[in-house]
Design a protein around this motif. Sequence first.
Motif, PDB file in Angstrom:
ATOM      1  N   ARG A 161       0.807  -1.222   0.000  1.00  0.00           N
ATOM      2  CA  ARG A 161       0.000   0.000   0.000  1.00  0.00           C
ATOM      3  C   ARG A 161       0.840   1.272   0.000  1.00  0.00           C
ATOM      4  N   LEU A 162       2.145   1.136   0.108  1.00  0.00           N
ATOM      5  CA  LEU A 162       2.990   2.304   0.279  1.00  0.00           C
ATOM      6  C   LEU A 162       2.864   3.302  -0.864  1.00  0.00           C
ATOM      7  N   SER A 163       2.760   2.815  -2.103  1.00  0.00           N
ATOM      8  CA  SER A 163       2.760   3.721  -3.254  1.00  0.00           C
ATOM      9  C   SER A 163       1.547   4.643  -3.280  1.00  0.00           C
ATOM     10  N   GLU A 164       0.501   4.322  -2.521  1.00  0.00           N
ATOM     11  CA  GLU A 164      -0.688   5.174  -2.485  1.00  0.00           C
ATOM     12  C   GLU A 164      -0.392   6.513  -1.815  1.00  0.00           C
ATOM     13  N   ASN A 165       0.487   6.505  -0.798  1.00  0.00           N
ATOM     14  CA  ASN A 165       0.738   7.715  -0.018  1.00  0.00           C
ATOM     15  C   ASN A 165       2.210   8.102   0.061  1.00  0.00           C
ATOM     16  N   TYR A 166       3.096   7.260  -0.499  1.00  0.00           N
ATOM     17  CA  TYR A 166       4.530   7.507  -0.419  1.00  0.00           C
ATOM     18  C   TYR A 166       5.198   7.197  -1.757  1.00  0.00           C
ATOM     19  N   ARG A 167       6.326   7.876  -2.008  1.00  0.00           N
ATOM     20  CA  ARG A 167       7.190   7.547  -3.130  1.00  0.00           C
ATOM     21  C   ARG A 167       8.390   6.779  -2.596  1.00  0.00           C
ATOM     22  N   LEU A 168       8.848   5.759  -3.316  1.00  0.00           N
ATOM     23  CA  LEU A 168      10.033   4.998  -2.938  1.00  0.00           C
ATOM     24  C   LEU A 168      11.186   5.424  -3.830  1.00  0.00           C
ATOM     25  N   ILE A 169      12.287   5.818  -3.224  1.00  0.00           N
ATOM     26  CA  ILE A 169      13.436   6.322  -3.967  1.00  0.00           C
ATOM     27  C   ILE A 169      14.667   5.484  -3.637  1.00  0.00           C
ATOM     28  N   ASP A 170      15.343   5.008  -4.667  1.00  0.00           N
ATOM     29  CA  ASP A 170      16.546   4.192  -4.506  1.00  0.00           C
ATOM     30  C   ASP A 170      17.731   5.103  -4.225  1.00  0.00           C
ATOM     31  N   LEU A 171      18.402   4.898  -3.088  1.00  0.00           N
ATOM     32  CA  LEU A 171      19.557   5.710  -2.709  1.00  0.00           C
ATOM     33  C   LEU A 171      20.862   4.944  -2.833  1.00  0.00           C
ATOM     34  N   GLY A 172      20.829   3.769  -3.472  1.00  0.00           N
ATOM     35  CA  GLY A 172      22.053   3.017  -3.727  1.00  0.00           C
ATOM     36  C   GLY A 172      22.507   2.177  -2.556  1.00  0.00           C
ATOM     37  N   GLY A 173      23.795   1.833  -2.568  1.00  0.00           N
ATOM     38  CA  GLY A 173      24.347   0.963  -1.538  1.00  0.00           C
ATOM     39  C   GLY A 173      24.972   1.739  -0.400  1.00  0.00           C
ATOM     40  N   SER A 174      25.086   1.080   0.757  1.00  0.00           N
ATOM     41  CA  SER A 174      25.706   1.696   1.926  1.00  0.00           C
ATOM     42  C   SER A 174      26.215   0.580   2.832  1.00  0.00           C
ATOM     43  N   ARG A 175      26.703   0.944   4.021  1.00  0.00           N
ATOM     44  CA  ARG A 175      27.163  -0.033   5.014  1.00  0.00           C
ATOM     45  C   ARG A 175      26.664   0.373   6.389  1.00  0.00           C
ATOM     46  N   VAL A 176      26.199  -0.610   7.144  1.00  0.00           N
ATOM     47  CA  VAL A 176      25.777  -0.405   8.525  1.00  0.00           C
ATOM     48  C   VAL A 176      26.270  -1.594   9.340  1.00  0.00           C
ATOM     49  N   ALA A 177      26.910  -1.330  10.460  1.00  0.00           N
ATOM     50  CA  ALA A 177      27.415  -2.383  11.352  1.00  0.00           C
ATOM     51  C   ALA A 177      28.289  -3.383  10.592  1.00  0.00           C
ATOM     52  N   GLY A 178      29.059  -2.861   9.628  1.00  0.00           N
ATOM     53  CA  GLY A 178      29.958  -3.710   8.861  1.00  0.00           C
ATOM     54  C   GLY A 178      29.276  -4.538   7.793  1.00  0.00           C
ATOM     55  N   VAL A 186      11.561   6.470   1.860  1.00  0.00           N
ATOM     56  CA  VAL A 186      10.101   6.373   1.773  1.00  0.00           C
ATOM     57  C   VAL A 186       9.586   7.787   1.985  1.00  0.00           C
ATOM     58  N   VAL A 187       9.201   8.453   0.887  1.00  0.00           N
ATOM     59  CA  VAL A 187       8.910   9.889   0.898  1.00  0.00           C
ATOM     60  C   VAL A 187       7.404  10.127   0.850  1.00  0.00           C
ATOM     61  N   PRO A 188       6.828  10.815   1.848  1.00  0.00           N
ATOM     62  CA  PRO A 188       5.377  11.059   1.859  1.00  0.00           C
ATOM     63  C   PRO A 188       4.962  11.987   0.717  1.00  0.00           C
ATOM     64  N   ARG A 189       3.731  11.804   0.248  1.00  0.00           N
ATOM     65  CA  ARG A 189       3.196  12.616  -0.841  1.00  0.00           C
ATOM     66  C   ARG A 189       2.509  13.885  -0.341  1.00  0.00           C
ATOM     67  N   ASP A 190       2.335  14.023   0.990  1.00  0.00           N
ATOM     68  CA  ASP A 190       1.711  15.225   1.539  1.00  0.00           C
ATOM     69  C   ASP A 190       2.259  15.494   2.928  1.00  0.00           C
ATOM     70  N   GLU A 191       1.662  16.464   3.627  1.00  0.00           N
ATOM     71  CA  GLU A 191       2.183  16.892   4.925  1.00  0.00           C
ATOM     72  C   GLU A 191       1.606  16.117   6.094  1.00  0.00           C
ATOM     73  N   PHE A 192       0.815  15.068   5.855  1.00  0.00           N
ATOM     74  CA  PHE A 192       0.126  14.373   6.937  1.00  0.00           C
ATOM     75  C   PHE A 192       0.871  13.140   7.451  1.00  0.00           C
ATOM     76  N   ARG A 193       2.078  12.914   6.971  1.00  0.00           N
ATOM     77  CA  ARG A 193       2.820  11.723   7.413  1.00  0.00           C
ATOM     78  C   ARG A 193       4.322  12.012   7.358  1.00  0.00           C
ATOM     79  N   TYR A 194       5.086  11.225   8.099  1.00  0.00           N
ATOM     80  CA  TYR A 194       6.534  11.362   8.121  1.00  0.00           C
ATOM     81  C   TYR A 194       7.171  10.543   7.003  1.00  0.00           C
ATOM     82  N   GLY A 195       8.441  10.833   6.737  1.00  0.00           N
ATOM     83  CA  GLY A 195       9.209  10.047   5.783  1.00  0.00           C
ATOM     84  C   GLY A 195      10.213   9.163   6.505  1.00  0.00           C
ATOM     85  N   TYR A 196      10.743   8.168   5.787  1.00  0.00           N
ATOM     86  CA  TYR A 196      11.679   7.217   6.380  1.00  0.00           C
ATOM     87  C   TYR A 196      12.844   6.976   5.437  1.00  0.00           C
ATOM     88  N   LYS A 197      13.991   6.678   6.023  1.00  0.00           N
ATOM     89  CA  LYS A 197      15.141   6.223   5.268  1.00  0.00           C
ATOM     90  C   LYS A 197      15.530   4.868   5.842  1.00  0.00           C
TER      91      LYS A 197
END
Length: 378
Positions: A161-178, A186-197
């Motif tokens: 259901r995410l695409s209904e209210n959010y855009r998904l953007i590919d930010l490539g590769g990274s490293r966490v905890a080795g 996860v970018v919201p389409r309006d001001e009523f919700r937060y975004g996530y990375k």
Amino acid sequence: MRSKRFHILPLKHLVTGTLVSVTLFCVSSVSAEPLVKALPAEPEAPSELETTASGESGQAGNERDLRQTIASMVDAMAHGTYGGRFIHMRGDQLDLMRVIHRYVDGQRVELMVSENGEIREIRRLGDRCACVWPERQQVMLGDYPNINSRLSGERFESADRLSENYRLIDLGGSRVAGQACHLMAVVPRDEFRYGYKLCIGETTPLLLRMSIYDEAGSPIEHNQFTELEQIDSVELTFQDNLTAGLEEEFHQIELGGEPVERPPVRQQQWVVEPLPAGFDVRSRGWRRNPVTGQYFEHIVVSDGLATASVFVEKRDGDAARQVSRTDQGMTKAARSVDNVRITAIGDVPTATVELLVENTVRHPLSGPATEGASDVSR
């Protein structure tokens, strides 16, 4: 073990946010209009949510693939056996936790132990949890707080259901905890919700990092593994009983009011209309405050990712409209109508909880409360 019951809002329904205001500036200049039209449009600068660690903006890649990556993460976090250490940061709050997780007999079993501040542990068994404070000899029992479950991944269970209210953007590769991981926004389409990375492991799709961003694209919370270890098998003492191993002197406190099918007398129905775009009512029910004896209605709304709660309860005396932030960093708004207190709380922007309390009204077709209704909300 001595047992006590207090009315404390269930942790899983605690939530936050920031006030959204829109100001329009109109400047009229006839002589400059041809020149302005001739200039190329200046691209809008991407927010911190949409940029990689190097500062470059991400690409709107194949959303189906990104949704599948999220779905794989949710499954791995729910059914995997793993352990490690993670850090949670929000404002000036900093928590270091040790976690052990496994899946036993069709339910999740998880232990989180603090490594800073007061000694405490959170035990999970299926949909129930126990918060244990050994030094206080106190244990609180209640529903597992999915909304504050840090790196559990459960809040992303409705990936389809995410695409209904959010855009998904590919930010490539990274490293966490080795560990190599796939970074996405996860970018919201309006001001009523937060975004996530999110950063999801490549070898094993565990959620290694989750950051939350406000409606301006600025970070407000970070959760990240600092050490991750694969565990083949581990036994936890409370796999059959959340309070196993606790001494008889521990005080037991049940979180939340007592659930009831209906209040003893009929009262006018309250509705939230209209809801913020993309939200719908997921559940509603009556509970009884064991301390005051008052009944209150609890309405849960969600867009599949963001979740907020609305509480309608009779209060003696009116209270001024207010917007505040809870100790857990969640945002709360409240107002009074006659002697009824309406409160909205959630991990959403202030604009959302303000809209929820403003649009919680008596149903236009509900009749007057019957005799005796003064004992409950009306």
